[in-house]
Design a protein around this motif. Sequence first.
Motif, PDB file in Angstrom:
ATOM      1  N   HIS A  34       0.960  -1.172  -0.038  1.00 24.05           N
ATOM      2  CA  HIS A  34       0.004   0.165  -0.020  1.00 24.05           C
ATOM      3  C   HIS A  34       0.858   1.047  -0.045  1.00 24.05           C
ATOM      4  N   LEU A  35       0.809   2.226  -1.162  1.00 28.59           N
ATOM      5  CA  LEU A  35       1.623   3.089  -1.178  1.00 28.59           C
ATOM      6  C   LEU A  35       1.383   4.586  -0.607  1.00 28.59           C
ATOM      7  N   CYS A  36       2.161   5.452  -0.594  1.00 21.21           N
ATOM      8  CA  CYS A  36       1.565   6.662   0.105  1.00 21.21           C
ATOM      9  C   CYS A  36       1.912   7.787  -0.713  1.00 21.21           C
ATOM     10  N   GLN A  37       2.196   7.565  -2.319  1.00 22.17           N
ATOM     11  CA  GLN A  37       2.744   8.990  -3.120  1.00 22.17           C
ATOM     12  C   GLN A  37       1.416   9.974  -3.016  1.00 22.17           C
ATOM     13  N   GLY A  38       1.799  10.964  -2.615  1.00 15.62           N
ATOM     14  CA  GLY A  38       0.818  12.411  -2.384  1.00 15.62           C
ATOM     15  C   GLY A  38       0.620  12.611  -1.129  1.00 15.62           C
ATOM     16  N   GLN A  39       1.270  11.813  -0.331  1.00 10.30           N
ATOM     17  CA  GLN A  39       0.687  12.013   1.192  1.00 10.30           C
ATOM     18  C   GLN A  39       2.077  12.434   2.177  1.00 10.30           C
ATOM     19  N   GLU A  40       2.966  12.544   1.242  1.00 10.14           N
ATOM     20  CA  GLU A  40       4.405  12.529   1.878  1.00 10.14           C
ATOM     21  C   GLU A  40       4.595  13.855   2.858  1.00 10.14           C
ATOM     22  N   ALA A  41       3.767  14.909   2.616  1.00  5.18           N
ATOM     23  CA  ALA A  41       3.860  16.245   3.619  1.00  5.18           C
ATOM     24  C   ALA A  41       3.603  15.925   4.914  1.00  5.18           C
ATOM     25  N   VAL A  42       2.639  14.953   4.902  1.00  2.00           N
ATOM     26  CA  VAL A  42       2.107  14.712   6.350  1.00  2.00           C
ATOM     27  C   VAL A  42       2.947  14.195   7.340  1.00  2.00           C
ATOM     28  N   THR A  43       3.472  12.894   6.683  1.00  2.00           N
ATOM     29  CA  THR A  43       4.481  12.245   7.616  1.00  2.00           C
ATOM     30  C   THR A  43       5.810  12.949   7.962  1.00  2.00           C
ATOM     31  N   VAL A  44       6.229  13.692   6.649  1.00  2.00           N
ATOM     32  CA  VAL A  44       7.408  14.387   7.193  1.00  2.00           C
ATOM     33  C   VAL A  44       7.324  15.627   7.747  1.00  2.00           C
ATOM     34  N   GLY A  45       6.196  16.295   7.556  1.00  2.00           N
ATOM     35  CA  GLY A  45       6.139  17.608   8.560  1.00  2.00           C
ATOM     36  C   GLY A  45       5.847  17.226   9.825  1.00  2.00           C
ATOM     37  N   VAL A  46       5.186  16.091  10.178  1.00  2.00           N
ATOM     38  CA  VAL A  46       4.866  15.735  11.557  1.00  2.00           C
ATOM     39  C   VAL A  46       6.294  15.150  12.168  1.00  2.00           C
ATOM     40  N   CYS A  47       6.797  14.548  11.563  1.00  2.00           N
ATOM     41  CA  CYS A  47       8.105  13.457  11.990  1.00  2.00           C
ATOM     42  C   CYS A  47       9.292  14.587  12.076  1.00  2.00           C
ATOM     43  N   SER A  48       9.350  15.765  11.239  1.00  2.00           N
ATOM     44  CA  SER A  48      10.344  16.725  11.493  1.00  2.00           C
ATOM     45  C   SER A  48      10.168  17.323  12.725  1.00  2.00           C
ATOM     46  N   VAL A  49       9.184  17.354  13.490  1.00  2.00           N
ATOM     47  CA  VAL A  49       9.394  17.949  15.019  1.00  2.00           C
ATOM     48  C   VAL A  49       9.551  17.159  16.278  1.00  2.00           C
ATOM     49  N   LEU A  50       9.700  15.734  15.656  1.00  2.00           N
ATOM     50  CA  LEU A  50       9.965  14.643  16.721  1.00  2.00           C
ATOM     51  C   LEU A  50      11.404  14.227  17.063  1.00  2.00           C
ATOM     52  N   ARG A  51      11.796  13.740  18.015  1.00  2.00           N
ATOM     53  CA  ARG A  51      13.113  13.008  18.160  1.00  2.00           C
ATOM     54  C   ARG A  51      12.930  11.631  18.054  1.00  2.00           C
ATOM     55  N   HIS A  52      14.167  11.004  18.029  1.00  2.00           N
ATOM     56  CA  HIS A  52      13.844   9.369  17.748  1.00  2.00           C
ATOM     57  C   HIS A  52      13.197   8.761  19.182  1.00  2.00           C
ATOM     58  N   VAL A  53      13.554   9.473  20.301  1.00  2.00           N
ATOM     59  CA  VAL A  53      12.862   8.849  21.481  1.00  2.00           C
ATOM     60  C   VAL A  53      11.132   9.078  21.489  1.00  2.00           C
ATOM     61  N   ASP A  54      10.857   9.913  20.877  1.00  7.84           N
ATOM     62  CA  ASP A  54       9.415  10.049  20.629  1.00  7.84           C
ATOM     63  C   ASP A  54       9.014   8.693  19.750  1.00  7.84           C
ATOM     64  N   THR A  55       7.681   8.245  20.159  1.00  7.40           N
ATOM     65  CA  THR A  55       7.234   7.240  19.357  1.00  7.40           C
ATOM     66  C   THR A  55       6.165   7.600  18.393  1.00  7.40           C
ATOM     67  N   MET A  56       6.129   6.518  17.308  1.00  7.82           N
ATOM     68  CA  MET A  56       5.375   6.761  16.249  1.00  7.82           C
ATOM     69  C   MET A  56       4.577   5.425  15.864  1.00  7.82           C
ATOM     70  N   THR A  57       3.417   5.346  15.585  1.00  4.82           N
ATOM     71  CA  THR A  57       2.802   4.363  15.029  1.00  4.82           C
ATOM     72  C   THR A  57       1.833   4.759  13.698  1.00  4.82           C
ATOM     73  N   CYS A  58       1.988   3.652  12.709  1.00  8.23           N
ATOM     74  CA  CYS A  58       1.249   3.982  11.607  1.00  8.23           C
ATOM     75  C   CYS A  58       0.562   2.798  11.064  1.00  8.23           C
ATOM     76  N   THR A  59      -0.051   2.845  10.034  1.00 11.71           N
ATOM     77  CA  THR A  59      -0.738   1.808   9.427  1.00 11.71           C
ATOM     78  C   THR A  59       0.078   1.108   8.161  1.00 11.71           C
ATOM     79  N   TYR A  60      -0.507   0.205   7.540  1.00 12.72           N
ATOM     80  CA  TYR A  60      -0.040  -0.702   6.418  1.00 12.72           C
ATOM     81  C   TYR A  60       0.485   0.097   5.198  1.00 12.72           C
ATOM     82  N   ARG A  61      -0.039   1.589   5.183  1.00 11.58           N
ATOM     83  CA  ARG A  61       0.317   2.317   4.258  1.00 11.58           C
ATOM     84  C   ARG A  61       1.559   3.362   4.794  1.00 11.58           C
TER      85      ARG A  61
END
Length: 328
Positions: free
Chosen positions: A50-77
Amino acid sequence: MTIGVEASASLDQGPPDDAAALLAMMLRIRMFEDKVMDLFSQNLVRGSTHLCQGQEAVTVGVCSVLRHVDTMTCTYRGHGAVIAKGAPLAACFGELLGRAGGLCRGKGGSMHFADFSVGAIGSNAIVGAHLPITVGAALASSYLGDDRVAVSFFGDGATNIGAFHEALNLASVWKLPAVFVIENNQYGEYSPLRSTTPIDRLARRADAYGMPGVLVDGNDVAAVRSVARSAVERARAGQGPTLIEADTYRQVGHSRSDPATYRPAGELDRWLERDPILLLERSMLTRWSTEELDTIRQTAQRDVDSALEMALAMPEPTLDEMAKDVWA
Ligand SMILES: Cc1ncc(C[n+]2csc(CCOP(=O)(O)OP(=O)(O)O)c2C)c(N)n1
Ligand SMILES: [Mg+2]
Protein backbone atom coordinates in the motif's frame (compact mmCIF):
# COMPACT_ATOMS: atom_id res chain seq x y z
CA MET A 1 -12.02 23.19 18.62
CA THR A 2 -10.00 24.86 15.91
CA ILE A 3 -11.67 24.30 12.59
CA GLY A 4 -10.40 26.10 9.54
CA VAL A 5 -7.27 25.40 7.63
CA GLU A 6 -4.23 26.80 9.42
CA ALA A 7 -2.44 29.47 7.43
CA SER A 8 0.68 28.11 5.79
CA ALA A 9 3.71 28.85 7.93
CA SER A 10 6.52 30.20 5.81
CA LEU A 11 9.67 28.12 5.66
CA ASP A 12 11.46 31.39 4.87
CA GLN A 13 11.49 32.16 8.58
CA GLY A 14 13.51 29.08 9.50
CA PRO A 15 17.09 28.22 8.64
CA PRO A 16 17.43 27.57 4.89
CA ASP A 17 18.48 23.96 5.52
CA ASP A 18 15.03 23.20 6.90
CA ALA A 19 13.31 23.44 3.56
CA ALA A 20 16.06 21.44 1.87
CA ALA A 21 15.88 18.70 4.50
CA LEU A 22 12.10 18.48 4.22
CA LEU A 23 12.28 18.34 0.43
CA ALA A 24 15.02 15.69 0.49
CA MET A 25 12.97 13.51 2.83
CA MET A 26 9.78 13.88 0.79
CA LEU A 27 11.68 13.03 -2.41
CA ARG A 28 13.28 9.98 -0.80
CA ILE A 29 9.85 8.68 0.21
CA ARG A 30 8.34 9.36 -3.23
CA MET A 31 11.26 7.66 -4.99
CA PHE A 32 11.18 4.76 -2.54
CA GLU A 33 7.48 4.19 -3.24
CA ASP A 34 7.99 4.48 -7.01
CA LYS A 35 10.70 1.82 -6.75
CA VAL A 36 8.40 -0.40 -4.67
CA MET A 37 5.89 -0.20 -7.51
CA ASP A 38 8.63 -1.40 -9.94
CA LEU A 39 9.75 -4.19 -7.60
CA PHE A 40 6.16 -5.30 -7.19
CA SER A 41 5.63 -5.54 -10.93
CA GLN A 42 8.81 -7.65 -11.14
CA ASN A 43 7.22 -10.04 -8.61
CA LEU A 44 9.89 -9.32 -6.01
CA VAL A 45 7.46 -8.22 -3.28
CA ARG A 46 5.39 -10.93 -1.62
CA GLY A 47 1.83 -10.07 -0.58
CA SER A 48 0.38 -6.73 -1.52
CA THR A 49 1.72 -3.31 -0.77
CA HIS A 50 0.00 0.00 0.00
CA LEU A 51 1.76 3.10 -1.22
CA CYS A 52 1.65 6.70 -0.05
CA GLN A 53 2.60 8.82 -3.07
CA GLY A 54 0.92 12.21 -2.58
CA GLN A 55 0.77 11.97 1.23
CA GLU A 56 4.46 12.66 1.99
CA ALA A 57 3.98 16.14 3.49
CA VAL A 58 1.91 14.74 6.36
CA THR A 59 4.42 12.25 7.75
CA VAL A 60 7.47 14.38 6.90
CA GLY A 61 5.96 17.54 8.42
CA VAL A 62 4.98 15.78 11.64
CA CYS A 63 8.13 13.67 12.04
CA SER A 64 10.32 16.75 11.45
CA VAL A 65 9.35 17.99 14.94
CA LEU A 66 9.90 14.63 16.67
CA ARG A 67 13.01 13.14 18.26
CA HIS A 68 14.00 9.49 17.93
CA VAL A 69 12.87 8.87 21.51
CA ASP A 70 9.35 10.03 20.65
CA THR A 71 7.30 7.09 19.42
CA MET A 72 5.28 6.72 16.23
CA THR A 73 2.76 4.12 15.08
CA CYS A 74 1.27 3.95 11.60
CA THR A 75 -0.75 1.86 9.16
CA TYR A 76 0.01 -0.69 6.46
CA ARG A 77 0.48 2.42 4.25
CA GLY A 78 3.41 3.18 6.51
CA HIS A 79 6.63 3.11 4.48
CA GLY A 80 6.69 6.92 4.35
CA ALA A 81 6.05 7.36 8.08
CA VAL A 82 8.81 4.93 9.06
CA ILE A 83 11.30 6.52 6.64
CA ALA A 84 10.32 10.01 7.85
CA LYS A 85 10.93 8.87 11.44
CA GLY A 86 14.50 8.02 10.45
CA ALA A 87 14.67 4.35 9.46
CA PRO A 88 17.49 3.58 6.98
CA LEU A 89 16.35 3.12 3.38
CA ALA A 90 18.40 -0.02 2.73
CA ALA A 91 16.85 -1.85 5.69
CA CYS A 92 13.39 -0.71 4.50
CA PHE A 93 13.99 -2.18 1.04
CA GLY A 94 15.47 -5.27 2.70
CA GLU A 95 12.29 -5.76 4.73
CA LEU A 96 10.13 -5.44 1.66
CA LEU A 97 12.23 -8.01 -0.17
CA GLY A 98 12.23 -10.45 2.76
CA ARG A 99 15.98 -10.16 3.40
CA ALA A 100 17.86 -10.87 6.64
CA GLY A 101 19.10 -7.26 6.74
CA GLY A 102 15.54 -5.90 6.67
CA LEU A 103 14.13 -3.77 9.49
CA CYS A 104 12.43 -6.86 11.00
CA ARG A 105 14.90 -9.32 9.48
CA GLY A 106 12.59 -9.77 6.51
CA LYS A 107 9.79 -11.33 8.52
CA GLY A 108 7.29 -8.48 8.61
CA GLY A 109 7.16 -7.31 5.02
CA SER A 110 5.52 -4.22 3.60
CA MET A 111 2.74 -3.87 6.18
CA HIS A 112 4.89 -4.29 9.28
CA PHE A 113 7.83 -1.90 9.03
CA ALA A 114 9.20 -1.09 12.50
CA ASP A 115 12.47 0.32 13.80
CA PHE A 116 12.49 0.77 17.56
CA SER A 117 15.89 2.51 17.43
CA VAL A 118 14.23 5.54 15.83
CA GLY A 119 10.91 5.29 17.69
CA ALA A 120 8.97 3.65 14.85
CA ILE A 121 7.21 1.16 17.11
CA GLY A 122 4.99 -0.51 14.57
CA SER A 123 3.01 -0.46 11.33
CA ASN A 124 -0.35 -2.19 11.62
CA ALA A 125 -2.51 -4.03 9.10
CA ILE A 126 -5.62 -3.93 11.30
CA VAL A 127 -7.38 -0.62 10.77
CA GLY A 128 -7.22 1.48 13.95
CA ALA A 129 -5.47 -1.17 16.05
CA HIS A 130 -2.39 0.95 16.62
CA LEU A 131 -4.16 3.90 18.25
CA PRO A 132 -4.46 2.12 21.61
CA ILE A 133 -0.76 1.16 21.26
CA THR A 134 0.07 4.86 20.99
CA VAL A 135 -2.09 5.53 24.05
CA GLY A 136 -0.04 2.87 25.86
CA ALA A 137 3.22 4.52 24.80
CA ALA A 138 1.90 7.89 25.97
CA LEU A 139 0.78 6.35 29.28
CA ALA A 140 4.29 4.91 29.74
CA SER A 141 5.85 8.37 29.26
CA SER A 142 3.41 9.92 31.65
CA TYR A 143 3.99 7.16 34.25
CA LEU A 144 7.77 7.35 33.92
CA GLY A 145 7.70 11.13 33.98
CA ASP A 146 9.85 11.48 30.86
CA ASP A 147 8.99 13.97 28.15
CA ARG A 148 8.46 11.62 25.23
CA VAL A 149 5.50 12.20 22.96
CA ALA A 150 3.59 9.40 21.21
CA VAL A 151 2.26 10.05 17.71
CA SER A 152 -0.10 7.94 15.62
CA PHE A 153 -0.86 8.24 11.90
CA PHE A 154 -4.06 6.64 10.61
CA GLY A 155 -6.57 7.02 7.81
CA ASP A 156 -9.92 8.80 7.50
CA GLY A 157 -11.60 5.36 7.48
CA ALA A 158 -10.01 4.51 10.83
CA THR A 159 -11.97 7.30 12.50
CA ASN A 160 -15.07 5.08 12.14
CA ILE A 161 -13.42 2.24 14.09
CA GLY A 162 -14.15 1.70 17.80
CA ALA A 163 -10.47 1.71 18.74
CA PHE A 164 -10.17 5.32 17.49
CA HIS A 165 -12.90 6.48 19.88
CA GLU A 166 -11.60 4.47 22.83
CA ALA A 167 -8.07 5.71 22.29
CA LEU A 168 -9.00 9.39 22.05
CA ASN A 169 -11.29 9.16 25.04
CA LEU A 170 -8.72 7.58 27.33
CA ALA A 171 -5.86 9.78 26.14
CA SER A 172 -7.95 12.85 26.90
CA VAL A 173 -9.26 11.70 30.29
CA TRP A 174 -5.71 10.94 31.41
CA LYS A 175 -4.21 14.00 29.60
CA LEU A 176 -1.63 11.80 27.92
CA PRO A 177 1.17 13.15 25.71
CA ALA A 178 -0.28 11.85 22.44
CA VAL A 179 -0.84 13.36 19.00
CA PHE A 180 -3.37 11.70 16.70
CA VAL A 181 -2.90 12.46 13.01
CA ILE A 182 -5.58 11.60 10.46
CA GLU A 183 -4.14 11.16 6.98
CA ASN A 184 -7.39 12.08 5.25
CA ASN A 185 -6.64 10.81 1.75
CA GLN A 186 -10.35 11.00 0.83
CA TYR A 187 -10.87 7.22 0.47
CA GLY A 188 -11.06 4.09 2.62
CA GLU A 189 -10.16 1.34 0.17
CA TYR A 190 -12.58 2.00 -2.74
CA SER A 191 -15.13 4.09 -0.85
CA PRO A 192 -15.08 7.88 -0.86
CA LEU A 193 -15.26 9.41 2.60
CA ARG A 194 -18.78 10.82 2.12
CA SER A 195 -20.22 7.33 1.53
CA THR A 196 -18.97 5.97 4.86
CA THR A 197 -18.87 8.97 7.17
CA PRO A 198 -21.72 11.33 8.11
CA ILE A 199 -19.54 14.44 8.61
CA ASP A 200 -17.02 15.91 6.22
CA ARG A 201 -14.55 17.45 8.69
CA LEU A 202 -13.05 14.70 10.80
CA ALA A 203 -11.23 17.14 13.11
CA ARG A 204 -14.69 17.83 14.59
CA ARG A 205 -14.55 14.40 16.21
CA ALA A 206 -12.07 15.90 18.70
CA ASP A 207 -14.93 17.84 20.25
CA ALA A 208 -16.49 14.66 21.60
CA TYR A 209 -13.28 13.92 23.49
CA GLY A 210 -12.52 17.39 24.82
CA MET A 211 -9.32 17.96 22.90
CA PRO A 212 -8.30 20.44 20.19
CA GLY A 213 -9.12 19.32 16.64
CA VAL A 214 -7.05 21.02 13.97
CA LEU A 215 -7.59 20.88 10.24
CA VAL A 216 -4.51 21.44 8.11
CA ASP A 217 -3.65 21.36 4.41
CA GLY A 218 -1.83 18.03 4.36
CA ASN A 219 -0.08 18.84 1.09
CA ASP A 220 1.63 21.88 2.61
CA VAL A 221 4.58 20.56 4.60
CA ALA A 222 5.25 23.89 6.33
CA ALA A 223 1.64 24.12 7.53
CA VAL A 224 1.71 20.51 8.74
CA ARG A 225 4.95 21.12 10.58
CA SER A 226 3.57 24.20 12.26
CA VAL A 227 0.41 22.52 13.61
CA ALA A 228 2.42 19.44 14.59
CA ARG A 229 4.87 21.58 16.52
CA SER A 230 2.06 23.17 18.56
CA ALA A 231 0.46 19.78 19.25
CA VAL A 232 3.78 18.19 20.28
CA GLU A 233 4.67 21.14 22.54
CA ARG A 234 1.23 20.95 24.12
CA ALA A 235 1.64 17.21 24.73
CA ARG A 236 5.16 17.63 26.18
CA ALA A 237 3.90 20.36 28.50
CA GLY A 238 1.40 17.92 30.02
CA GLN A 239 -1.65 19.58 28.46
CA GLY A 240 -2.91 16.43 26.77
CA PRO A 241 -3.59 15.13 23.28
CA THR A 242 -4.52 16.83 20.00
CA LEU A 243 -6.31 15.50 16.93
CA ILE A 244 -4.93 16.75 13.61
CA GLU A 245 -6.78 16.19 10.34
CA ALA A 246 -4.40 16.53 7.41
CA ASP A 247 -6.27 16.84 4.14
CA THR A 248 -4.40 15.03 1.37
CA TYR A 249 -4.80 12.57 -1.50
CA ARG A 250 -3.72 9.02 -2.29
CA GLN A 251 -2.35 9.39 -5.83
CA VAL A 252 -2.37 5.63 -6.53
CA GLY A 253 -4.87 2.81 -5.88
CA HIS A 254 -5.49 1.41 -2.39
CA SER A 255 -3.26 -1.63 -2.96
CA ARG A 256 -1.55 -3.03 -6.00
CA SER A 257 -4.67 -4.85 -7.22
CA ASP A 258 -6.59 -1.55 -7.40
CA PRO A 259 -6.46 0.53 -10.59
CA ALA A 260 -8.65 3.18 -8.84
CA THR A 261 -11.15 3.44 -11.68
CA TYR A 262 -13.84 4.60 -9.23
CA ARG A 263 -12.33 8.06 -9.01
CA PRO A 264 -14.33 10.76 -10.79
CA ALA A 265 -12.73 12.15 -13.95
CA GLY A 266 -10.40 15.07 -13.28
CA GLU A 267 -10.06 14.42 -9.53
CA LEU A 268 -6.51 13.02 -9.69
CA ASP A 269 -5.38 15.83 -12.00
CA ARG A 270 -6.69 18.48 -9.61
CA TRP A 271 -4.74 16.93 -6.75
CA LEU A 272 -1.62 16.48 -8.89
CA GLU A 273 -1.60 20.25 -9.43
CA ARG A 274 -1.26 20.45 -5.64
CA ASP A 275 1.32 17.68 -5.35
CA PRO A 276 3.12 18.28 -2.03
CA ILE A 277 6.59 18.06 -3.56
CA LEU A 278 5.67 20.46 -6.33
CA LEU A 279 4.22 22.94 -3.81
CA LEU A 280 7.35 22.85 -1.67
CA GLU A 281 9.70 23.21 -4.64
CA ARG A 282 7.65 26.16 -5.90
CA SER A 283 7.80 27.88 -2.52
CA MET A 284 11.56 27.27 -2.29
CA LEU A 285 12.27 29.06 -5.57
CA THR A 286 12.34 32.41 -3.76
CA ARG A 287 15.57 31.34 -2.02
CA TRP A 288 16.90 28.45 -4.06
CA SER A 289 17.96 28.14 -7.70
CA THR A 290 16.53 25.45 -9.98
CA GLU A 291 20.03 23.95 -10.15
CA GLU A 292 20.13 23.64 -6.35
CA LEU A 293 16.73 21.97 -6.34
CA ASP A 294 17.93 19.59 -9.09
CA THR A 295 20.91 18.67 -6.95
CA ILE A 296 18.64 17.82 -3.99
CA ARG A 297 16.55 15.64 -6.33
CA GLN A 298 19.59 13.87 -7.80
CA THR A 299 21.04 13.20 -4.35
CA ALA A 300 17.74 11.71 -3.19
CA GLN A 301 17.61 9.47 -6.26
CA ARG A 302 21.20 8.34 -5.65
CA ASP A 303 20.38 7.56 -1.99
CA VAL A 304 17.37 5.47 -3.00
CA ASP A 305 19.16 3.65 -5.83
CA SER A 306 22.14 2.74 -3.68
CA ALA A 307 19.89 1.63 -0.80
CA LEU A 308 18.10 -0.74 -3.17
CA GLU A 309 21.39 -2.12 -4.45
CA MET A 310 22.47 -2.80 -0.85
CA ALA A 311 19.16 -4.52 -0.11
CA LEU A 312 19.34 -6.72 -3.21
CA ALA A 313 22.77 -7.87 -2.04
CA MET A 314 21.41 -8.88 1.41
CA PRO A 315 20.95 -12.63 1.98
CA GLU A 316 17.58 -14.17 2.76
CA PRO A 317 17.14 -15.27 6.40
CA THR A 318 18.40 -18.78 7.17
CA LEU A 319 15.81 -21.49 8.02
CA ASP A 320 16.97 -21.27 11.63
CA GLU A 321 16.51 -17.52 11.73
CA MET A 322 13.02 -17.71 10.23
CA ALA A 323 11.44 -19.37 13.27
CA LYS A 324 12.96 -16.87 15.72
CA ASP A 325 10.92 -13.95 17.15
CA VAL A 326 7.66 -15.18 15.62
CA TRP A 327 4.55 -16.52 17.31
CA ALA A 328 3.24 -19.92 16.35
C1 LIG B 1 -10.41 -3.81 11.38
C2 LIG B 1 -10.25 -3.88 9.90
N1 LIG B 1 -11.33 -3.78 9.10
C3 LIG B 1 -11.19 -3.83 7.75
C4 LIG B 1 -9.95 -3.95 7.18
C5 LIG B 1 -9.79 -3.96 5.66
N2 LIG B 1 -9.22 -2.66 5.24
C6 LIG B 1 -7.90 -2.55 4.96
S1 LIG B 1 -7.49 -0.99 4.55
C7 LIG B 1 -9.05 -0.43 4.75
C8 LIG B 1 -9.40 1.01 4.49
C9 LIG B 1 -8.94 1.94 5.53
O1 LIG B 1 -9.05 3.26 5.08
P1 LIG B 1 -8.35 4.46 5.79
O2 LIG B 1 -8.41 4.29 7.26
O3 LIG B 1 -8.89 5.71 5.23
O4 LIG B 1 -6.78 4.29 5.41
P2 LIG B 1 -6.08 4.41 3.99
O5 LIG B 1 -5.96 3.00 3.46
O6 LIG B 1 -6.90 5.30 3.13
O7 LIG B 1 -4.71 4.97 4.26
C10 LIG B 1 -9.90 -1.48 5.11
C11 LIG B 1 -11.35 -1.33 5.35
C12 LIG B 1 -8.84 -4.07 8.05
N3 LIG B 1 -7.59 -4.20 7.58
N4 LIG B 1 -9.02 -3.99 9.40
MG1 LIG C 1 -8.16 6.86 3.66
